[in-house]
Scaffold this active site. Structure first.
Site, PDB file in Angstrom:
ATOM      1  N   GLY A 173       0.557  -1.185   0.300  1.00 20.24           N
ATOM      2  CA  GLY A 173       0.461   0.038   0.227  1.00 20.24           C
ATOM      3  C   GLY A 173       1.052   1.138   0.288  1.00 20.24           C
ATOM      4  O   GLY A 173       2.184   1.329   0.758  1.00 20.24           O
ATOM      5  N   ASN A 361       0.210   5.550   6.258  1.00 16.29           N
ATOM      6  CA  ASN A 361       0.265   4.263   5.366  1.00 16.29           C
ATOM      7  C   ASN A 361      -1.291   4.232   4.646  1.00 16.29           C
ATOM      8  O   ASN A 361      -2.479   5.220   5.315  1.00 16.29           O
ATOM      9  CB  ASN A 361       0.347   3.059   6.300  1.00 16.29           C
ATOM     10  CG  ASN A 361      -0.447   2.940   7.291  1.00 16.29           C
ATOM     11  OD1 ASN A 361      -0.631   3.427   7.930  1.00 16.29           O
ATOM     12  ND2 ASN A 361      -0.249   1.670   7.813  1.00 16.29           N
ATOM     13  N   PRO A 362      -1.792   3.564   4.261  1.00 16.51           N
ATOM     14  CA  PRO A 362      -3.295   3.632   3.499  1.00 16.51           C
ATOM     15  C   PRO A 362      -4.443   3.114   4.752  1.00 16.51           C
ATOM     16  O   PRO A 362      -5.535   4.768   4.713  1.00 16.51           O
ATOM     17  CB  PRO A 362      -3.199   2.180   2.385  1.00 16.51           C
ATOM     18  CG  PRO A 362      -1.966   2.390   1.563  1.00 16.51           C
ATOM     19  CD  PRO A 362      -0.693   2.648   2.948  1.00 16.51           C
ATOM     20  N   CYS A 363      -4.340   2.634   5.697  1.00 21.61           N
ATOM     21  CA  CYS A 363      -4.653   2.640   7.138  1.00 21.61           C
ATOM     22  C   CYS A 363      -4.802   4.164   7.802  1.00 21.61           C
ATOM     23  O   CYS A 363      -5.579   3.559   8.580  1.00 21.61           O
ATOM     24  CB  CYS A 363      -4.410   1.279   7.357  1.00 21.61           C
ATOM     25  SG  CYS A 363      -5.131  -0.658   6.973  1.00 21.61           S
ATOM     26  N   GLY A 364      -4.340   4.221   7.531  1.00 22.43           N
ATOM     27  CA  GLY A 364      -3.738   5.418   8.383  1.00 22.43           C
ATOM     28  C   GLY A 364      -3.028   5.902   9.972  1.00 22.43           C
ATOM     29  O   GLY A 364      -2.775   6.637  10.363  1.00 22.43           O
ATOM     30  N   GLU A 365      -2.407   4.085  10.497  1.00 23.09           N
ATOM     31  CA  GLU A 365      -1.777   4.056  11.823  1.00 23.09           C
ATOM     32  C   GLU A 365      -0.827   4.573  11.966  1.00 23.09           C
ATOM     33  O   GLU A 365      -0.274   4.311  12.840  1.00 23.09           O
ATOM     34  CB  GLU A 365      -2.482   2.876  11.971  1.00 23.09           C
ATOM     35  CG  GLU A 365      -1.628   2.200  11.831  1.00 23.09           C
ATOM     36  CD  GLU A 365      -1.161   0.792  10.697  1.00 23.09           C
ATOM     37  OE1 GLU A 365      -1.673  -0.099   9.763  1.00 23.09           O
ATOM     38  OE2 GLU A 365      -3.146   2.142   9.701  1.00 23.09           O
TER      39      GLU A 365
END
Length: 399
Positions: A173, A361-365
């Site tokens: 990602g 990153n794509p999930c934001g964490e």
């Protein structure tokens, strides 16, 4: 029992003492008392569940299906190479151990295999691709990346699309910041025309991700971040309201301390973009209604001061609370955009002295610097609970 019927008794309505009385035969007018005692004994036995170690519980069908479709290594013709989940563990453990010195490889193979069998769960790219080079050599064990800074030029913007396509082909990602691109309607001197703005370039990245992901078994993942002070920020906030637009993206606003202060004070908020020496020639850069100094990523040839701040031209001014309300309503109605307190992220980053984070990153964490990457994984904590659902239940810290 039902009125007029003999030989049956309703156990559900009985109290514990009444149930005991029934078992002791204190209803002489009811037949089959021995049979009733036997049934009650069977019921009391049935509810006594034997406690087990979590690792002894069989995998659910859904878990096995995910392993089969996402993690199991198969040949080109679909023949399974990993015959069981334990074969997957062995493949991953061998790949991880083989990077060690030759005399240490067997030791670390056993250590990794022990951990995998006891609840260590590497994320998808590791489980799927580690040790699979013979069958898919162009894949990666890296889960998430952040693109290099997307600079405000046609060559660099399209070059980053190329890099992102190769990154997603490998299974990773990727996140990007797009507020580095000049706003819609800004003049492009090299082309003698006006730009369509960063959102239109995001559409190109969106279609690239859709095309690349459609060729494999895993959907692509992208994060697009955007500075809250960019002139096109309202268009970014509302982007997902348009049906079918940017569906390969998660979106997050880069919210600064200055903006939050403006919201608290019910002040105006200036939307601005950096300028070059040629653009400000003959203008009074001290006019605070037309120009502001702000932090800005990259070195795009913009006007800077001794503190490292970049001179930005004010395109429009909006009430900060009005913007806040639009952000909140859009997040409530469409679950986009996300909310990244970017100044706090950089303040709390241990590597603040050598990197400037502008995306996640794509999930934001996981906030990451340009060309940063991260590996993900988890631990199944339930596998370390001993004697569950009993008074002696405890967590096995030693293991």
């Amino acid at each position: 029992s039902e009125p007029g019927r003999k030989g049956s008794v309703g156990l559900v309505g009985l109290s514990p003492s009444g149930l005991e009385a029934a078992c002791q035969g204190d209803f002489p007018d009811l037949p089959n008392t021995h049979s009733l005692r036997s049934r009650v004994a069977a019921m009391s036995t049935a509810v006594k569940l034997k406690t087990r170690d979590a690792r002894s519980i069989r995998f659910q069908e859904a878990s096995l299906d995910i392993w089969d479709k996402k993690s199991r290594l198969t040949a080109k013709d679909g023949t399974p190479i990993d015959r069981s989940m334990d074969d997957t563990y062995k493949r991953v453990a061998r790949a991880l151990a083989d990077v060690e010195r030759e005399d240490l490889r067997e030791h670390w193979y056993e250590q990794f295999l022990w951990a995998l069998r006891r609840g260590a769960i590497p994320a998808g790219r590791v489980t799927s691709n580690a040790g699979a080079q013979q069958h898919k050599p162009a894949t990666s064990t890296i889960n998430c990346t952040v693109s290099g800074t997307v600079r405000d030029s046609m060559d660099d913007t399209l070059g980053k699309v190329h890099e992102a396509g190769l990154t997603q082909k490998a299974g990773c990602g990727i996140g990007y910041e797009f507020s580095t691109l000049r706003p819609r309607g800004a003049y492009v001197s090299g082309a003698g025309a006006y730009t369509s703005g960063p959102l239109s370039f995001m559409d190109i990245y969106d279609k690239m991700c859709f095309t690349v992901s459609s060729a494999g078994g895993r959907r692509g993942a992208q994060m697009g971040t955007f500075d809250v002070g960019h002139p096109d920020v309202m268009e970014f906030i509302r982007a997902k309201r348009e049906a079918g637009r940017l569906r390969q993206f998660n979106l997050s606003l880069l919210v600064t301390d200055d903006f939050m202060q403006a919201v608290r004070e019910d002040a105006d908020w200036k939307l601005a973009f950096p300028v070059t020496e040629a653009e400000v020639e003959g203008h009074d850069t001290g006019d605070t209604e037309r120009f502001v100094w702000r932090e800005w990523p990259g070195d795009g040839g913009y006007v800077c001061n001794e503190e490292g701040l970049v001179l930005c031209k004010v395109y429009k001014t909006l009430p900060a609370r009005r913007m806040w309300d639009v952000i909140m309503s859009s997040t409530y109605d469409f679950a986009e955009p996300g909310f990244v307190l970017i100044d706090r992220v950089n303040e709390m980053n241990n590597n603040w002295w050598c990197e400037n984070i502008r995306a996640t990153n794509p999930c934001g964490e996981q906030p990451l610097p340009p060309y940063g990457s991260c590996l993900l994984g988890s631990i199944n904590l339930t596998s370390f609970v001993r004697d569950p659902f009993t008074e002696e239940s405890h967590f096995d810290w030693a293991e």
